[in-house]
Scaffold this active site. Structure first.
Site, PDB file in Angstrom:
ATOM      1  N   CYS A  19       1.180  -1.269  -0.275  1.00  0.00           N
ATOM      2  CA  CYS A  19      -0.155   0.043   0.307  1.00  0.00           C
ATOM      3  C   CYS A  19       0.676   1.203   0.063  1.00  0.00           C
ATOM      4  CB  CYS A  19      -0.946  -0.010   0.941  1.00  0.00           C
ATOM      5  SG  CYS A  19      -1.934   1.529   1.476  1.00  0.00           S
TER       6      CYS A  19
HETATM    7  N1  MHO Z   1      -6.504  -2.962   2.425  1.00  0.00           N
HETATM    8  C1  MHO Z   1      -6.053  -1.365   2.095  1.00  0.00           C
HETATM    9  C2  MHO Z   1      -4.954  -0.809   0.859  1.00  0.00           C
HETATM   10  C3  MHO Z   1      -4.995   0.433   1.026  1.00  0.00           C
HETATM   11  S1  MHO Z   1      -3.764   0.692   0.149  1.00  0.00           S
HETATM   12  C4  MHO Z   1      -4.430   2.671  -0.067  1.00  0.00           C
HETATM   13  C5  MHO Z   1      -7.303  -0.586   1.369  1.00  0.00           C
HETATM   14  O1  MHO Z   1      -7.864  -1.191   0.554  1.00  0.00           O
HETATM   15  O2  MHO Z   1      -8.356   0.209   2.367  1.00  0.00           O
HETATM   16  O3  MHO Z   1      -4.029   0.194  -1.211  1.00  0.00           O
END
Ligand code: MHO
Length: 191
Positions: A19
């Site tokens: 992320c």
């Molecule tokens: N599983 C997280 C990841 C955020 S990221 C910017 C979400 O979906 O909020 O990929």
């Protein structure tokens, strides 16, 4: 500028470590870094949106594009920090985030960066930093697509969000503790 010579040459690194809220938050506290931009790279879709990248079908990884002053922070040291704050041993996965968009990837901009990445991986595997061997992809950089505006500076702007509190904040804390001598004096201006 953090005291650095504004006329010195700059280098650009493109790195995917899961992320991009996490990697952006860490690198923006690092001395020698002048710009961090979250975005998408390594895939085939042109001008992808966040939603498309989230499907895992664009081929892109979430990445950060980091502009830094190599006289303050070497690419070698930037990579050492990168490989410490994300887990380079889990294939297409960072903790609860699963999918090729979360893969560990170094998109090198020239042969020197490629050689340095191979060297840092060897060093850290020898040190058994993560016990297991790295699965980080090393691929030549081609195109970078900046992420949507709301992803920029996400951690600083959304500190109370669940993901920020439970996933991003511990990574930033680990980074601050381990690399306290490398923290910048003043906050980085927004990209
Ligand atoms: N599983 C997280 C990841 C955020 S990221 C910017 C979400 O979906 O909020 O990929």
């Amino acid at each position: 500028m953090d005291g650095a010579d504004s006329t010195a040459a700059r280098e650009v690194a493109t790195l995917g470590g899961g992320c991009f809220w996490c990697t952006e938050a860490v690198f923006s506290e690092l001395r020698g870094v002048e710009r961090v931009e979250p975005g998408y790279s390594g895939g085939t879709a042109v001008n992808p949106t966040y939603e498309q990248v989230c499907t895992g079908r664009t081929g892109h990884a979430e990445v950060v594009q980091v502009t830094f002053d190599p006289s303050v922070l070497s690419y070698h040291d930037l990579l050492t920090i990168f490989f410490t704050v994300h887990d380079p041993t889990t294939l297409n996965r960072q903790g609860g985030d699963v999918g090729t968009q979360y893969r560990s990837v170094v998109l090198y901009h020239d042969d020197q960066q490629k050689a340095t990445a191979e060297e840092v991986i060897r060093e850290l595997e020898d040190e058994k930093l993560w016990r297991k061997n790295f699965v980080t992809q090393l691929v030549p950089f081609a195109v970078f697509y900046p992420a949507e505006e709301y992803h920029h500076d996400y951690f600083r702007r959304n500190p109370t969000g669940g993901y920020c509190q439970f996933v991003v904040a511990p990574k930033v804390a680990k980074f601050r503790a381990k690399f306290s001598d490398r923290l910048r004096a003043a906050p980085l201006a927004r990209a």
